[in-house]
Design an enzyme around this catalytic site. Structure first.
Site, short mmCIF file in Angstrom:
data_model
loop_
_atom_site.label_atom_id
_atom_site.label_comp_id
_atom_site.label_asym_id
_atom_site.label_seq_id
_atom_site.Cartn_x
_atom_site.Cartn_y
_atom_site.Cartn_z
N ARG A 44 -10.03 -35.38 9.48
CA ARG A 44 -11.23 -36.07 9.95
C ARG A 44 -12.26 -36.05 8.83
NH1 ARG A 44 -9.32 -32.53 13.82
NH2 ARG A 44 -8.65 -33.47 15.80
N HIS A 104 -11.57 -43.18 10.11
CA HIS A 104 -10.54 -42.85 11.09
C HIS A 104 -9.30 -43.71 10.89
CE1 HIS A 104 -10.23 -39.94 14.29
NE2 HIS A 104 -9.52 -40.78 15.00
N ARG A 120 -7.16 -41.83 8.60
CA ARG A 120 -6.46 -40.75 9.32
C ARG A 120 -5.20 -41.31 9.98
NH1 ARG A 120 -6.98 -35.70 11.69
NH2 ARG A 120 -6.87 -35.53 13.96
N HIS A 150 -4.02 -32.28 15.77
CA HIS A 150 -4.10 -32.87 17.12
C HIS A 150 -3.68 -31.83 18.16
CE1 HIS A 150 -3.94 -37.45 16.08
NE2 HIS A 150 -5.16 -36.98 16.14
N TYR A 190 2.41 -43.02 16.51
CA TYR A 190 3.81 -42.73 16.21
C TYR A 190 4.73 -43.78 16.84
CZ TYR A 190 7.88 -39.65 15.44
OH TYR A 190 9.06 -39.11 15.03
#
Length: 408
Positions: A231, A348, A351, A374, A384
């Site tokens: 982050r 983000h 990320r 996470h 994913y």
């Protein structure tokens, strides 16, 4: 209930009925009474009704004191102070949540009396959220905060608000483009390279030393985020002692709060978002190289720039403070516009980009979760699954092309 029979001065027989109750304010047992002229079954039933009514009125008057003049602003302020000291959330989380509470100022008159609130008035207020185009989650949070304020009033004044469960907020449906953008909230390798090249050009064409340093750090921040998936607050909180260049490891142990410290310097390091966010990750050679370059730039600033205060952070501005969150997103937005990239790009996105790279490499879901911190598998699974589905489609397309070329 019990009864005592007695005679008046005029020798008339009356019946005094008593009932006990507990005073909520003192905890003491008290009693009330009513007088009836007869002791029939009907009289006793009426006496009980009158006694219950008396007790209810006494309790109501003791708890309702001040309620009739209570405004929503007073109630909100009381709840906010209570929330700050009673919640276990981090300060940054509290501030983010309370920021959403301020949206109530836009839709609700804070001078309105709590006692005058009703369902039609309130529903009309919450319908106004539709004009501000907030996300569905933000709308739900605003309503949640309102309900918490009213529940706080309920507990403190002994009143109830039956209309609370009937309130609703606008729930807009996502358009096809919005759904697509949400699913594709990551960059392909060629897009990432384009962004980095554009940031490099910005650095070369910057009009002064401070801006050159700024875009140099923007370049390395974007690359480092895409290589490690942390982050932005976690990255900005990295200090020299978090880095082990010999063993190529990085300890992520905090995040930056967007506020000034006691000396007026921007950025205060706080604990990580949750327990899963506290982690040590392995670094690639390129990640180590980026850290070395930034640390060297900071050493130069300590030596030559009197404006620079060494606070031990790595990704800093010319004053030695952690770089402002929004400056990174501003740089990304400028690069996106210059490159005519359609989808919005934020820190983000980087990320998610890292997660997509790991997914395409065939890395397991659990390993990815541990690396990016996470705690909920569903957060990682959304990216994913989308990437793996896309990989399956690409596989079929490649097989189709092979079929056409080879003729089998």
């Amino acid at each position: 209930m019990w009864m005592i029979e007695y005679k008046t001065r005029n020798k008339i027989t009356n019946y005094r009925f008593y009932e006990r109750y507990t005073d909520d304010m003192t905890g003491k047992v008290k009693r009330v009474s009513v007088i009836m002229k007869t002791n029939t079954k009907q009289s006793r039933k009426e006496a009980q009704r009158l006694l219950d009514e008396k007790i209810e009125k006494i309790k109501y008057s003791s708890t309702i004191e001040g309620f009739n003049t209570l405004t929503f602003k007073e109630a909100y302020d009381m709840w906010e102070q209570h929330y700050k000291v009673s919640t276990k959330n981090k300060e940054s989380t509290i501030n983010t949540y309370l920021t959403k509470g301020k949206i109530l100022y836009k839709i609700l008159d804070f001078d309105v009396l709590i006692s005058q609130l009703n369902l039609p008035y309130l529903q009309n207020c919450f319908n106004k959220l539709n004009d501000y185009k907030y996300s569905n989650q933000t709308n739900r949070d605003v309503l949640s905060i309102f309900k918490k304020v009213m529940t706080y009033v309920k507990l403190n004044y002994g009143v109830s608000f039956p209309y609370l469960n009937d309130l609703s907020v606008p729930n807009k449906s996502l358009t096809f483009d919005e759904i697509k953008a949400k699913k594709n909230n990551y960059l392909e390798q060629d897009q990432l390279k384009q962004i980095l090249d554009e940031l490099h050009v910005m650095k070369l064409t910057a009009n002064n030393i401070d801006n050159k340093r700024h875009y140099l750090f923007m370049y390395y921040i974007v690359e480092f985020l895409s290589l490690n998936g942390m982050r932005i607050g976690e990255l900005l909180a990295i200090e020299n002692e978090n880095v082990d260049l010999i063993n190529k490891k990085l300890t992520i142990d905090g995040t930056i709060q967007r506020k000034a410290n006691s000396k007026g310097q921007y950025g205060v390091k706080d604990t990580t978002k949750n327990l899963s966010s506290y982690r040590t990750i392995d670094l690639t050679n390129r990640s180590c190289e980026i850290l070395k370059i930034c640390m060297l730039e900071n050493k130069k600033a300590i030596q030559w720039d009197t404006r620079y205060t060494n606070r031990n952070f790595i990704f800093t501005n010319y004053r030695g403070n952690p770089i402002y969150f929004h400056r990174v997103n501003e740089a990304l937005e400028k690069a996106r516009i210059n490159l005519n990239i359609e989808n919005k790009i934020t820190t983000h996105t980087l990320r998610h980009t890292h997660i997509s790279f790991l997914t395409q490499m065939g890395i397991s879901l659990k390993t990815i979760m541990d690396r990016v911190g996470h705690s909920d598998y569903r957060t990682t699974l959304g990216i994913y699954t989308h990437v793996t589905n896309q990989m399956k489609n690409e596989m079929i397309n490649k097989l189709e092309d092979m079929d056409k070329k080879e003729g089998f």
